[in-house]
Scaffold this active site. Structure first.
Site, mmCIF file in Angstrom:
data_model
loop_
_atom_site.group_PDB
_atom_site.id
_atom_site.type_symbol
_atom_site.label_atom_id
_atom_site.label_comp_id
_atom_site.label_asym_id
_atom_site.label_seq_id
_atom_site.Cartn_x
_atom_site.Cartn_y
_atom_site.Cartn_z
ATOM 1 N N SER A 251 -6.433 -6.635 -12.813
ATOM 2 C CA SER A 251 -5.385 -6.515 -13.831
ATOM 3 C C SER A 251 -4.029 -6.725 -13.178
ATOM 4 O O SER A 251 -3.796 -6.259 -12.062
ATOM 5 C CB SER A 251 -5.369 -5.108 -14.439
ATOM 6 O OG SER A 251 -6.642 -4.723 -14.902
ATOM 7 N N MET B 85 0.801 -1.235 0.000
ATOM 8 C CA MET B 85 0.000 0.000 0.000
ATOM 9 C C MET B 85 0.829 1.279 0.000
ATOM 10 O O MET B 85 0.302 2.365 0.246
ATOM 11 C CB MET B 85 -0.953 -0.002 1.201
ATOM 12 C CG MET B 85 -1.984 -1.119 1.156
ATOM 13 S SD MET B 85 -2.915 -1.175 -0.397
ATOM 14 C CE MET B 85 -3.975 0.257 -0.189
ATOM 15 N N ARG B 86 2.111 1.160 -0.301
ATOM 16 C CA ARG B 86 2.966 2.343 -0.274
ATOM 17 C C ARG B 86 3.493 2.604 -1.676
ATOM 18 O O ARG B 86 3.824 1.644 -2.387
ATOM 19 C CB ARG B 86 4.131 2.040 0.664
ATOM 20 C CG ARG B 86 4.810 3.218 1.262
ATOM 21 C CD ARG B 86 5.705 2.750 2.395
ATOM 22 N NE ARG B 86 4.935 2.437 3.591
ATOM 23 C CZ ARG B 86 4.498 3.348 4.460
ATOM 24 N NH1 ARG B 86 4.775 4.616 4.283
ATOM 25 N NH2 ARG B 86 3.806 2.990 5.516
ATOM 26 N N HIS C 275 -3.973 -5.152 -9.494
ATOM 27 C CA HIS C 275 -4.866 -4.036 -9.182
ATOM 28 C C HIS C 275 -6.310 -4.509 -9.382
ATOM 29 O O HIS C 275 -6.616 -5.130 -10.405
ATOM 30 C CB HIS C 275 -4.554 -2.852 -10.097
ATOM 31 C CG HIS C 275 -5.407 -1.660 -9.815
ATOM 32 N ND1 HIS C 275 -5.201 -0.857 -8.706
ATOM 33 C CD2 HIS C 275 -6.476 -1.148 -10.463
ATOM 34 C CE1 HIS C 275 -6.118 0.101 -8.699
ATOM 35 N NE2 HIS C 275 -6.900 -0.045 -9.753
ATOM 36 N N ASN D 253 2.386 -5.573 -10.420
ATOM 37 C CA ASN D 253 1.404 -5.319 -9.367
ATOM 38 C C ASN D 253 0.069 -5.913 -9.793
ATOM 39 O O ASN D 253 -0.212 -6.036 -10.992
ATOM 40 C CB ASN D 253 1.242 -3.807 -9.172
ATOM 41 C CG ASN D 253 0.225 -3.463 -8.086
ATOM 42 O OD1 ASN D 253 0.187 -4.106 -7.031
ATOM 43 N ND2 ASN D 253 -0.604 -2.460 -8.335
ATOM 44 N N ASP E 255 -0.523 2.863 -11.165
ATOM 45 C CA ASP E 255 -1.370 1.882 -11.857
ATOM 46 C C ASP E 255 -1.360 2.101 -13.381
ATOM 47 O O ASP E 255 -2.346 1.807 -14.065
ATOM 48 C CB ASP E 255 -2.812 1.929 -11.329
ATOM 49 C CG ASP E 255 -2.880 1.640 -9.832
ATOM 50 O OD1 ASP E 255 -2.065 0.827 -9.353
ATOM 51 O OD2 ASP E 255 -3.727 2.231 -9.148
HETATM 52 C C1 GRF Z 1 -6.112 -6.856 -3.539
HETATM 53 O O1 GRF Z 1 -7.429 -6.470 -3.765
HETATM 54 C C2 GRF Z 1 -5.233 -6.322 -4.628
HETATM 55 O O2 GRF Z 1 -5.866 -6.240 -5.860
HETATM 56 C C3 GRF Z 1 -4.900 -4.942 -4.121
HETATM 57 O O3 GRF Z 1 -4.817 -5.068 -2.738
HETATM 58 C C4 GRF Z 1 -5.533 -6.209 -2.306
HETATM 59 C C5 GRF Z 1 -4.560 -7.079 -1.600
HETATM 60 O O4 GRF Z 1 -5.140 -8.173 -0.965
HETATM 61 N N1 GRF Z 1 -3.714 -4.464 -4.763
HETATM 62 P P1 GRF Z 1 -4.211 -9.291 -0.330
HETATM 63 O O5 GRF Z 1 -3.317 -8.607 0.704
HETATM 64 O O6 GRF Z 1 -3.396 -9.911 -1.428
HETATM 65 O O7 GRF Z 1 -5.141 -10.254 0.320
#
Ligand code: GRF
Length: 187
Positions: free
Chosen positions: A135, A89-90, A108, A106, A144
């Protein structure tokens, strides 16, 4: 090159995509480290239980450059050739992205280029879209924004909430991510 590709997975939370990547690795790739900016991330506990090497460091109080230098060092020490972001998340700095150019992917939760950023499922439902999805894309300096490597569509059903849609998209993510990563590391 012989042997499985060496992949570092970066997580911030529960890490369900990291688990899916680990379980589907086969001979195509090997997870050499699971790294997190959140030392308490539940996914780290799973990784430790499954004997995957882990690295955890909070950037709080040390600043982004120091944090990223330590992260970069840990990934290289682990022998990583590729980085898979999985609920990380960073934002990575431009400098970090440049060092790993073309080697970071990544997942998304939208059908890119639609709905970059957050709240993707709510935005798809509010727009009246027939489908949401996920994606896998190459990470560049643009959020993204890198090349899309693969997508899965998930129908939006009458009465869907962001939560019910997220649950079905997550199941699709777990199928899509390992399959795309296997192709990508063969490049
Ligand atoms: C997922 O929805 C992914 O698409 C997004 O963050 C979420 C991560 O979930 N980037 P997890 O930690 O893999 O369960």
């Amino acid at each position: 090159m012989s042997g499985p590709a060496k992949v570092a997975v970066l997580i911030s939370g529960r890490g369900s995509n990291m688990q899916a990547l680990a379980e589907a690795a086969g001979d195509a790739y090997e997870i050499v480290v699971v790294a997190s900016d959140k030392p308490g991330a539940p996914g780290l506990a799973w990784a430790i239980q499954h004997r995957l090497p882990t690295f955890a460091l909070s950037p709080k109080g040390i600043g982004k450059p120091v944090f990223e230098a330590a992260l970069d060092g840990a990934l290289r020490e682990a022998g990583a050739e590729w980085i898979a972001l999985a609920g990380y998340m960073r934002l990575l700095s431009d400098g970090f992205v440049a060092k790993w150019r073309g080697r970071i992917v990544n997942i998304h939760p939208s059908l890119l280029p639609k709905y970059k950023g957050l709240d993707t499922h709510a935005r798809a439902i509010d727009a009246g879209d027939a489908a949401g999805g996920c994606s896998v894309h190459v990470v560049t300096e643009e959020l993204d924004g890198g090349e899309v490597l693969g997508q899965r569509e998930v129908a939006i059903l009458p009465g869907d909430t962001p939560e019910t849609l997220a649950e079905r998209v997550l199941a699709a993510e777990h199928q899509l991510y390992p399959a795309v990563l296997k192709e990508f590391v063969r490049r």
